[in-house]
Design a protein around this motif. Structure first.
Motif, PDB file in Angstrom:
ATOM      1  N   MET A  42      42.631  40.213  13.324  1.00  0.00           N
ATOM      2  CA  MET A  42      41.963  40.069  12.032  1.00  0.00           C
ATOM      3  C   MET A  42      42.752  40.192  11.024  1.00  0.00           C
ATOM      4  O   MET A  42      42.151  39.715   9.796  1.00  0.00           O
ATOM      5  N   SER A  43      43.867  40.756  10.944  1.00  0.00           N
ATOM      6  CA  SER A  43      44.739  40.795   9.739  1.00  0.00           C
ATOM      7  C   SER A  43      45.872  39.815   9.737  1.00  0.00           C
ATOM      8  O   SER A  43      46.812  40.220   9.326  1.00  0.00           O
ATOM      9  N   ASN A  44      45.448  38.635  10.232  1.00  0.00           N
ATOM     10  CA  ASN A  44      46.754  37.494   9.929  1.00  0.00           C
ATOM     11  C   ASN A  44      47.927  37.742  10.975  1.00  0.00           C
ATOM     12  O   ASN A  44      48.919  37.329  10.603  1.00  0.00           O
ATOM     13  N   LYS A  45      47.777  38.420  12.018  1.00  0.00           N
ATOM     14  CA  LYS A  45      48.985  38.914  12.723  1.00  0.00           C
ATOM     15  C   LYS A  45      48.780  38.118  14.060  1.00  0.00           C
ATOM     16  O   LYS A  45      47.744  37.928  14.896  1.00  0.00           O
ATOM     17  N   ASP A  46      49.883  37.552  14.646  1.00  0.00           N
ATOM     18  CA  ASP A  46      49.877  37.017  16.071  1.00  0.00           C
ATOM     19  C   ASP A  46      50.042  38.184  17.037  1.00  0.00           C
ATOM     20  O   ASP A  46      50.885  38.902  16.673  1.00  0.00           O
ATOM     21  N   VAL A  47      49.313  38.166  18.091  1.00  0.00           N
ATOM     22  CA  VAL A  47      49.513  39.431  18.943  1.00  0.00           C
ATOM     23  C   VAL A  47      49.879  38.655  20.482  1.00  0.00           C
ATOM     24  O   VAL A  47      49.478  37.495  20.739  1.00  0.00           O
ATOM     25  N   ALA A  48      50.611  39.467  21.035  1.00  0.00           N
ATOM     26  CA  ALA A  48      50.895  39.310  22.411  1.00  0.00           C
ATOM     27  C   ALA A  48      50.614  40.435  23.462  1.00  0.00           C
ATOM     28  O   ALA A  48      51.396  41.582  23.288  1.00  0.00           O
ATOM     29  N   ALA A  49      49.559  40.433  23.955  1.00  0.00           N
ATOM     30  CA  ALA A  49      48.949  41.676  24.539  1.00  0.00           C
ATOM     31  C   ALA A  49      49.184  41.678  26.084  1.00  0.00           C
ATOM     32  O   ALA A  49      48.602  40.598  26.761  1.00  0.00           O
ATOM     33  N   GLU A  50      49.483  42.681  26.725  1.00  0.00           N
ATOM     34  CA  GLU A  50      49.593  42.851  28.135  1.00  0.00           C
ATOM     35  C   GLU A  50      48.789  44.197  28.645  1.00  0.00           C
ATOM     36  O   GLU A  50      49.126  45.297  28.141  1.00  0.00           O
ATOM     37  N   ALA A  51      47.841  43.842  29.449  1.00  0.00           N
ATOM     38  CA  ALA A  51      46.959  45.059  29.565  1.00  0.00           C
ATOM     39  C   ALA A  51      46.595  44.742  31.210  1.00  0.00           C
ATOM     40  O   ALA A  51      46.405  43.502  31.695  1.00  0.00           O
ATOM     41  N   VAL A  52      46.013  45.725  31.995  1.00  0.00           N
ATOM     42  CA  VAL A  52      45.750  45.542  33.294  1.00  0.00           C
ATOM     43  C   VAL A  52      44.477  44.768  33.301  1.00  0.00           C
ATOM     44  O   VAL A  52      43.611  44.597  32.587  1.00  0.00           O
ATOM     45  N   THR A  53      44.255  43.975  34.558  1.00  0.00           N
ATOM     46  CA  THR A  53      42.900  43.164  34.520  1.00  0.00           C
ATOM     47  C   THR A  53      41.734  43.961  34.540  1.00  0.00           C
ATOM     48  O   THR A  53      41.836  45.292  35.086  1.00  0.00           O
ATOM     49  N   GLY A  54      40.739  43.757  33.950  1.00  0.00           N
ATOM     50  CA  GLY A  54      39.395  44.209  33.903  1.00  0.00           C
ATOM     51  C   GLY A  54      39.443  45.234  32.751  1.00  0.00           C
ATOM     52  O   GLY A  54      38.713  46.169  32.607  1.00  0.00           O
ATOM     53  N   SER A  55      40.506  45.129  31.777  1.00  0.00           N
ATOM     54  CA  SER A  55      40.420  45.918  30.701  1.00  0.00           C
ATOM     55  C   SER A  55      39.665  45.567  29.258  1.00  0.00           C
ATOM     56  O   SER A  55      39.704  46.134  28.431  1.00  0.00           O
ATOM     57  N   GLY A  56      39.025  44.536  29.493  1.00  0.00           N
ATOM     58  CA  GLY A  56      38.179  43.810  28.371  1.00  0.00           C
ATOM     59  C   GLY A  56      38.964  43.127  27.282  1.00  0.00           C
ATOM     60  O   GLY A  56      38.671  43.216  26.147  1.00  0.00           O
ATOM     61  N   LYS A  57      39.921  42.187  27.826  1.00  0.00           N
ATOM     62  CA  LYS A  57      40.636  41.286  27.002  1.00  0.00           C
ATOM     63  C   LYS A  57      39.564  40.422  26.360  1.00  0.00           C
ATOM     64  O   LYS A  57      39.931  39.905  25.031  1.00  0.00           O
ATOM     65  N   THR A  58      38.559  39.794  26.867  1.00  0.00           N
ATOM     66  CA  THR A  58      37.907  38.772  26.426  1.00  0.00           C
ATOM     67  C   THR A  58      37.183  38.908  25.019  1.00  0.00           C
ATOM     68  O   THR A  58      37.296  38.331  24.143  1.00  0.00           O
ATOM     69  N   LEU A  59      36.475  40.323  25.139  1.00  0.00           N
ATOM     70  CA  LEU A  59      35.936  40.628  23.694  1.00  0.00           C
ATOM     71  C   LEU A  59      37.049  40.830  22.635  1.00  0.00           C
ATOM     72  O   LEU A  59      36.776  40.770  21.411  1.00  0.00           O
ATOM     73  N   ALA A  60      38.128  41.388  23.176  1.00  0.00           N
ATOM     74  CA  ALA A  60      39.455  41.608  22.111  1.00  0.00           C
ATOM     75  C   ALA A  60      39.948  40.157  21.245  1.00  0.00           C
ATOM     76  O   ALA A  60      40.470  40.388  20.062  1.00  0.00           O
ATOM     77  N   PHE A  61      39.317  39.179  21.709  1.00  0.00           N
ATOM     78  CA  PHE A  61      39.693  37.969  21.121  1.00  0.00           C
ATOM     79  C   PHE A  61      38.426  37.131  20.617  1.00  0.00           C
ATOM     80  O   PHE A  61      38.576  36.287  19.709  1.00  0.00           O
ATOM     81  N   VAL A  62      37.308  37.517  21.109  1.00  0.00           N
ATOM     82  CA  VAL A  62      36.136  36.762  20.708  1.00  0.00           C
ATOM     83  C   VAL A  62      35.618  37.310  19.474  1.00  0.00           C
ATOM     84  O   VAL A  62      35.276  36.486  18.505  1.00  0.00           O
ATOM     85  N   ILE A  63      35.681  38.514  19.078  1.00  0.00           N
ATOM     86  CA  ILE A  63      35.369  39.076  18.103  1.00  0.00           C
ATOM     87  C   ILE A  63      36.121  38.713  16.626  1.00  0.00           C
ATOM     88  O   ILE A  63      35.754  38.560  15.671  1.00  0.00           O
ATOM     89  N   PRO A  64      37.410  38.879  16.928  1.00  0.00           N
ATOM     90  CA  PRO A  64      38.277  38.220  15.865  1.00  0.00           C
ATOM     91  C   PRO A  64      38.101  36.811  15.397  1.00  0.00           C
ATOM     92  O   PRO A  64      38.036  36.450  14.364  1.00  0.00           O
ATOM     93  N   ILE A  65      37.792  36.039  16.551  1.00  0.00           N
ATOM     94  CA  ILE A  65      37.509  34.593  16.325  1.00  0.00           C
ATOM     95  C   ILE A  65      36.549  34.389  15.352  1.00  0.00           C
ATOM     96  O   ILE A  65      36.454  33.615  14.237  1.00  0.00           O
ATOM     97  N   LEU A  66      35.200  35.267  15.628  1.00  0.00           N
ATOM     98  CA  LEU A  66      34.060  35.089  14.794  1.00  0.00           C
ATOM     99  C   LEU A  66      34.490  35.520  13.421  1.00  0.00           C
ATOM    100  O   LEU A  66      33.854  34.829  12.603  1.00  0.00           O
ATOM    101  N   GLU A  67      34.862  36.617  13.322  1.00  0.00           N
ATOM    102  CA  GLU A  67      35.375  37.110  11.854  1.00  0.00           C
ATOM    103  C   GLU A  67      36.227  36.384  11.191  1.00  0.00           C
ATOM    104  O   GLU A  67      36.048  36.039  10.131  1.00  0.00           O
ATOM    105  N   ILE A  68      37.097  35.714  11.560  1.00  0.00           N
ATOM    106  CA  ILE A  68      38.027  34.738  10.998  1.00  0.00           C
ATOM    107  C   ILE A  68      37.248  33.570  10.709  1.00  0.00           C
ATOM    108  O   ILE A  68      37.281  32.824   9.536  1.00  0.00           O
TER     109      ILE A  68
END
Length: 515
Positions: A42-68
Motif C-alpha cells: 500500500m506504500s508504493n513498494k514492489d514486493v516479492a513474497a515467499e510463503a508456504v502454501t495456505g498462508s493467506g497470500k490471496t488476501l495479502a494482495f486483494v486488500i492493497p489492490i482495493l486500497e490503491i
C-alpha cells in the motif's frame, strides 16, 4: 500467526468500507504474510513474497489492490484496467475472482472480469466491451490472446495504460508450466509505472530472473514457520504432520481413491487428511498437494504410499524440497472391497472402463516420472497393480507388450458384453458396434482389381491385409477400445508439451478439445 490486534493497528490506514468488509467476512486476524505484505504494497513498494502454501497470500494482495484503486484521484472508466492478476490455472483464477467478488459487493464503482481458457474468447471480448473490467483476473494464455486481438474491435493494450497494480500469483507454477514467453509478452504491454507483487511458495532461479525483469527494487518477504530451526528450514507448515507408508501392499485388501485436480490453488476449509496414492511426477507438486491441509493455522495430515524400493524418495524430499516426513504405522482391519469393485465393473461398463483408464494412467506416470531413478517402471509388479485396480482383464498398451503375468488371472467373461448402466450411452455404443460390423462386412465383400500387378504380389498384399485385419480383431477383443487408449496417450503427450513450454495453456486446451 500474527497478533490478532494488527487489524486494529491498520484502522487508520485502511479505507473504512474495506475494513468493514474485512470484519463482515470474519477476517479477525492477520497471517504473517498479510501483516508483512499489506503495508508495503500500500506504500508504493514492489514486493516479492515467499510463503508456504495456505498462508493467506490471496488476501495479502486483494486488500492493497482495493486500497490503491480507491485512492486514485481520477475515477476509472469501465474499460480502464486498474489491476491485473495473473494465475497459472483456471481453478485458482476462479477462486481469486470469487474472493474479489465478495469485496466488490460493497464497491459497485469497480467492475471485475475473468479471462481463462475454456471460455469462448469472442464472448470474453464482447463481455469486456459491454461491462468493462477495472480488476482483471486471468491465465497467461488467454491474457496474451486478449492483447494480440485487434480485429475484434478491442485494443486491450490501450485499456491497461491506467494499470496501477500487477500481481503474479503462484509465480513458481507460472514458470514451471512454461508460461515465461507469455509473461514476457504481457509485461511488454504494461506501463512501467506500476506496483508489482510476486507471490510464490518456492524460490527458484527462474523466479529470481522474473523478479529482476518485472519488479523495481522490490522488498523481499520470506515468511518462516515458527519453531523451525534456522539450519533446517522447511517449506510446509509446522502444523502439517507428513507421513509416508512402505507396507500398504502387505494388507490383505484395501482401496484408495484420490485426485490431483485440486493439488494447488484450491482452499477447502477443515481438510484433515491428504492421501497420495502415488507421488507426483514433479517434486515441487508434492508440497502443493499436501498443502491442501493445515491451511492458515489449522492442523492437518498428509500421507503418501511408497513401495519398499522407493524409500529414497523420503531423503529426496527432505533435501530437495526441505519437506521432512515420518513413517506411519500400518493400518489394521481394512475391508476387502475388491470383489465388490469387480462386481460393479461387470454390471456397468462405465466403471469397467474407468478402472482400465486409471491403470493405464498409473503405469504411464511411472514411465514418465521426473524421479526416474527412484520410481522405475521396471520395478513395478504389474499383476499386483492390476488386481489393486480391480481389473477384469489387462488392457492392450505398449508397456505390457511382450510380457506375461501368471500372477494375474483374468475373469472368465466376454468384456464386450458388459453394458453401460446408462441406457442412452449403451444405445449409442450399440449403434457404433453395429456400424463397425456393417463396415467390416462391406469391406470383406468387396473385390479389388489390381491392374498390371503380378499375381504373386497381389497375394502378398492380400496376406498382409489379412494379418492386419486379424490383429485388429484381436485388439478389438481387448478390455478397452483403442480410441480410448489413443485418447489417453494423446492427452499425456499434450500435457508433456505444456510442461516443457512447447505449447501454452490456450493451445493445450484447443488441442485437448479438438478445436
Amino acid at each position: 500467526m500474527a497478533d490478532p490486534g494488527e487489524w486494529e493497528t491498520m484502522e487508520n490506514k485502511l479505507h473504512p468500507r474495506v475494513l468493514q468488509t474485512i470484519r463482515e467476512l470474519r477476517f479477525t486476524h492477520m497471517t504473517p504474510v498479510q501483516s508483512a505484505t499489506i503495508p508495503l504494497f500500500m506504500s508504493n513498494k514492489d514486493v516479492a513474497a515467499e510463503a508456504v502454501t495456505g498462508s493467506g497470500k490471496t488476501l495479502a494482495f486483494v486488500i492493497p489492490i482495493l486500497e490503491i484503486l480507491l485512492k486514485r484521484e481520477e475515477k476509472l472508466k469501465n474499460l480502464q484496467v486498474g489491476a491485473l492478476i495473473i494465475t497459472p490455472t483456471r481453478e485458482l483464477a476462479i477462486q481469486i475472482d470469487e474472493v474479489i467478488r465478495q469485496f466488490l459487493v460493497h464497491f459497485p464503482q469497480f467492475r471485475q472480469i475473468i479471462f481463462i481458457g475454456g471460455n469462448n474468447p469472442m464472448k470474453d471480448v464482447k463481455k469486456f466491451k459491454k461491462q468493462g473490467g477495472n480488476i482483471v483476473v486471468g491465465t497467461p494464455g488467454r491474457l496474451e490472446d486478449m492483447f494480440r486481438r485487434r480485429s475484434d474491435g478491442l485494443d486491450f493494450a490501450s485499456c491497461v495504460k491506467t494499470l496501477e497494480v500487477l500481481v503474479l500469483d503462484e509465480a513458481d507454477k507460472l514458470l514451471e508450466m512454461g508460461f515465461e514467453a507469455s509473461l514476457n509478452t504481457i509485461l511488454g504491454f504494461l506501463p512501467k509505472q506500476r506496483r508489482t507483487g510476486l507471490f510464490s511458495a518456492t524460490q527458484t532461479q527462474e523466479i529470481e530472473n522474473l523478479v529482476r525483469a518485472g519488479l523495481r527494487n522490490p522488498v523481499r518477504i520470506t515468511v518462516k514457520e515458527k519453531g523451525v530451526a534456522a539450519d533446517r528450514p522447511q517449506k510446509t507448515p509446522v502444523q502439517l504432520h507428513n507421513y509416508y507408508m512402505q507396507s500398504f501392499s502387505s494388507l490383505h485388501s484395501g482401496i484408495l481413491v484420490c485426485t490431483d485436480v485440486m493439488a494447488r490453488g484450491i482452499d477447502i476449509p477443515e481438510v484433515d487428511w491428504v492421501l497420495q496414492y502415488d507421488p507426483p511426477s514433479s517434486a515441487s507438486a508434492f508440497i502443493h498437494r499436501c498443502g491442501r491441509t493445515a491451511r492458515i493455522g489449522h492442523h492437518g495430515n498428509a500421507l503418501v504410499f511408497l513401495l519398499p524400493m522407493e524409500m529414497a524418495y523420503v531423503n529426496f524430499l527432505s533435501i530437495n524440497q526441505k519437506c521432512p516426513i515420518e513413517e506411519i504405522k500400518l493400518l489394521k482391519d481394512s475391508a476387502d472391497v475388491l470383489p465388490k469393485l469387480k462386481k460393479l465393473a461387470v454390471s456397468d461398463r462405465a466403471i469397467f472402463e474407468k478402472g482400465m483408464k486409471a491403470f493405464v494412467s498409473f503405469i504411464q506416470s511411472y514411465a514418465k516420472h521426473e524421479c526416474s531413478l527412484i520410481f522405475r517402471i521396471k520395478d513395478l509388479d504389474f499383476a499386483a497393480v492390476a488386481r489393486g485396480f480391480g481389473l477384469l482383464k489387462l488392457p492392450t498398451m505398449p508397456e505390457l507388450r511382450g510380457k506375461s503375468f501368471p500372477d494375474f488371472i483374468p475373469e472368465n467373461i466376454d468384456t464386450n458384453s458388459i453394458r453401460y448402466r446408462d441406457k442412452n450411452r449403451e444405445k449409442q455404443r450399440q449403434k457404433i458396434l453395429a456400424k463397425q460390423q456393417q463396415d467390416r462386412q462391406q469391406n470383406e465383400g468387396k473385390k479389388k482389381f489390381v491392374r498390371n500387378k503380378p499375381w504373386s504380389k497381389q497375394k502378398t498384399k492380400k496376406d498382409k491385409r489379412k494379418k492386419q485385419a486379424d490383429k485388429r480383431k484381436r485388439d478389438e477383443g481387448s478390455d478397452m477400445e483403442d480410441e480410448n487408449i489413443d485418447e489417453l496417450l494423446n492427452d499425456t503427450r499434450l500435457l508433456k508439451k505444456l510442461k516443457r513450454g512447447k505449447i501454452n495453456e490456450e493451445e493445450f486446451e484447443k488441442q485437448l478439445l479438438g478445436t
